[in-house]
Design an enzyme around this catalytic site. Structure first.
Site, PDB file in Angstrom:
ATOM      1  N   PRO A 242       0.849  -1.194   0.000  1.00  0.00           N
ATOM      2  CA  PRO A 242       0.000   0.000   0.000  1.00  0.00           C
ATOM      3  C   PRO A 242       0.891   1.254   0.000  1.00  0.00           C
ATOM      4  CG  PRO A 242      -0.209  -1.231   2.068  1.00  0.00           C
ATOM      5  CD  PRO A 242       0.847  -1.913   1.273  1.00  0.00           C
ATOM      6  N   ASP A 418       5.792   2.213   2.317  1.00  0.00           N
ATOM      7  CA  ASP A 418       4.847   1.136   2.570  1.00  0.00           C
ATOM      8  C   ASP A 418       4.051   1.528   3.821  1.00  0.00           C
ATOM      9  OD1 ASP A 418       3.592  -1.219   3.380  1.00  0.00           O
ATOM     10  OD2 ASP A 418       5.267  -2.502   2.762  1.00  0.00           O
ATOM     11  N   HIS A 419       2.778   1.813   3.610  1.00  0.00           N
ATOM     12  CA  HIS A 419       1.976   2.344   4.714  1.00  0.00           C
ATOM     13  C   HIS A 419       1.701   1.309   5.806  1.00  0.00           C
ATOM     14  CE1 HIS A 419      -0.165   5.368   6.691  1.00  0.00           C
ATOM     15  NE2 HIS A 419      -1.017   5.744   5.765  1.00  0.00           N
ATOM     16  N   ARG A 420       1.994   0.031   5.512  1.00  0.00           N
ATOM     17  CA  ARG A 420       1.835  -0.987   6.565  1.00  0.00           C
ATOM     18  C   ARG A 420       2.901  -0.807   7.638  1.00  0.00           C
ATOM     19  NH1 ARG A 420       2.401  -6.214   2.942  1.00  0.00           N
ATOM     20  NH2 ARG A 420       4.095  -4.900   2.232  1.00  0.00           N
TER      21      ARG A 420
END
Ligand code: CAO
Length: 446
Positions: A242, A418-420
């Site tokens: 994401p 990476d938004h995780r």
């Protein structure tokens, strides 16, 4: 007792000499009989060359890019007496030993046979598995044991978007066969319905074949190997990570002045001090302060692996496609050393002389389009890394200072992450810190 055996190239069909495009083993590796040692590519096909014996690789006698012909020594193997005795003939000639390997049924693949009936057949691993042996791997991180499968089965898996590493092989010595791939896909479709094949939790709609010539003249150009490997890697990153991109501008007026003042000194040392080594230095400092930007998620996606090394991938634009060689230990190198290394890696990339070790182990990447032009962009995270910095062309801009606009050189920065793993607030902190470091590189010393 162990003895040393020279593995020679077997008969490779109609070819006098063929190029080595990939080494699948390295000195010290333990190999099984039949395990592929290297990959050759002619203008018609790719083929794996299997080891006739089990043993330990002492030395590889050929390298990527070498052209080899029948009978040429390709590797030295240390073989235990038992294996040695059992397979001495195979080692000397490297011919398949039918006493030990049952002949394959008609239609099965022979891994040393040129696949003339499949001119498109590539020995590239499936989309999820770019290799480190050739130039492109965008995000290759280390040597992997390739699944045991023939080129045509690998191609089938790639076309179906299936990871061969997940499929148990039913062939001799666990080799994965076409029917195993079909069975695996059928089972997945059966489980999840026919709307698409789930890969890592993502349903990918199968591409539709379109005849574009219905609307006008067309020309078909195959993507070269570098682009295909990069495409697979980019696609995986795009669908599994994401992405968010945070932009900022760094005031590099003073830094540019510093760079110009040192241009002559750099030239005297035989290097060109472009902007990139300065960016590498500032990025390294920022990564030391924000360790979770220099990290990867593990396979389960539940643990973050923080890296204590700073190996920075740098995207290089070549006529064959995008490649990302890695500058190792950027924290331990000075500006001139970084400049020389960048020069060397980008020249190697353009001349297709990168070796696997130049492409592996990156912990963060930088993509600089500053020498070309354009403004902010959205780079794709170089999986399995968790962030990438895009650098664009600096521009003079009016900046409000005290009570007036003053002209300053501003450098556009685009950080995709990476938004995780990384929160938006941390990404903003990271680029803000990076901008401050670039505005005054003396902060790197603090
Ligand atoms: N602003 C203004 N000028 C810049 C600049 C910037 N941000 N960055 C570089 N320049 C200048 C350099 O100083 C140099 O100027 P002079 O020739 O006048 O000295 C010129 O542009 C050319 O630089 P360069 O591109 O040769 O060197 P570099 O160190 O900046 O970059 C490399 C090296 C290998 C990264 C670059 O050549 C390259 O391939 N860039 C493309 C990467 C790419 O394709 N990224 C997209 C990947 S998809 O995300």
């Amino acid at each position: 007792m162990a003895s040393e055996q020279t593995v020679k190239l077997p008969n490779i069909g109609d070819f006098d000499e063929v190029e080595v495009i990939e080494l699948l083993v390295k000195p010290g590796d333990v190999v099984e009989e039949e395990q592929a040692l290297l990959v050759l590519e002619s203008d018609k096909a790719t083929m794996e060359i299997p080891s006739p014996l089990a043993g330990v690789v002492k030395k590889l006698l050929v390298g990527v890019g070498d052209r080899v012909g029948e009978g040429q020594p390709i590797a030295l193997l240390e073989v235990s007496e038992q294996d040695d005795g059992a397979s001495a003939e195979g080692a000397a000639t490297n011919e398949p030993d039918e006493r030990k390997t049952p002949p394959e049924p008609p239609g099965a693949d022979s891994r040393t046979r040129a696949e003339e009936e499949e001119p498109e057949a590539s020995d590239m691993p499936p989309a999820e598995e770019p290799t480190a042996g050739d130039v492109a791997p965008y995000g290759a991180t280390g040597p992997r044991v390739p699944p045991h499968a023939s080129p045509s089965v690998r191609r089938l898996a790639r076309e179906l978007g299936v990871d061969l590493g997940l499929i148990p092989g039913s062939g001799p010595k666990g080799r994965i066969q076409a029917q195993d791939v079909h069975g695996y896909v059928k089972a997945l479709v059966g489980q999840r319905g026919a709307a698409g094949v789930p890969i890592a939790g993502v349903h990918v709609v199968a591409p539709v074949e379109i005849d574009f010539s219905k609307w006008g003249d067309t020309e078909q150009t195959p993507l070269n190997r570098v682009r295909r490997v990069a495409a697979a890697q980019l696609h995986r990153s795009w669908v599994t990570v994401p992405h968010v991109t945070q932009h900022d501008e760094a005031d590099i007026t003073d830094l540019e002045q510093f760079r110009r003042e040192h241009a002559a000194e750099a030239e005297a040392r035989g290097v060109k001090l472009t902007f990139l080594p300065l960016v590498l230095k500032a990025v390294t400092k920022a990564l030391q302060e924000f360790p979770h930007f220099n990290a990867s998620l593990d396979h389960s996606g539940e643990n973050l692996i923080l890296k204590r090394y700073f190996h920075l991938g740098v995207a290089v634009d070549t006529e064959h496609g995008l490649v990302v060689p890695v500058v190792r230990d950027a924290d331990r190198k000075g500006l001139y050393e970084l400049a020389a290394e960048l020069q060397d890696l980008s020249t190697r990339a353009r001349e297709r002389k990168l070796r696997p070790e130049h492409l592996q182990g990156g912990s963060f990447s930088i993509s600089s389009l500053g020498g070309i032009g354009g403004g902010f962009f959205t780079p794709i995270v170089n999986h399995p890394e968790v962030a990438i910095l895009g650098v664009s062309r600096m521009q003079w801009k009016p900046v409000w200072r005290d009570d007036a606009f003053v002209p300053r050189r501003m450098l556009p920065l685009s950080l995709s992450y990476d938004h995780r793993v990384i929160d938006g607030a941390d990404a903003a902190r990271f680029v803000t810190r990076l901008s401050r470091l670039l505005a005054d590189l003396r902060r790197v010393l603090l």
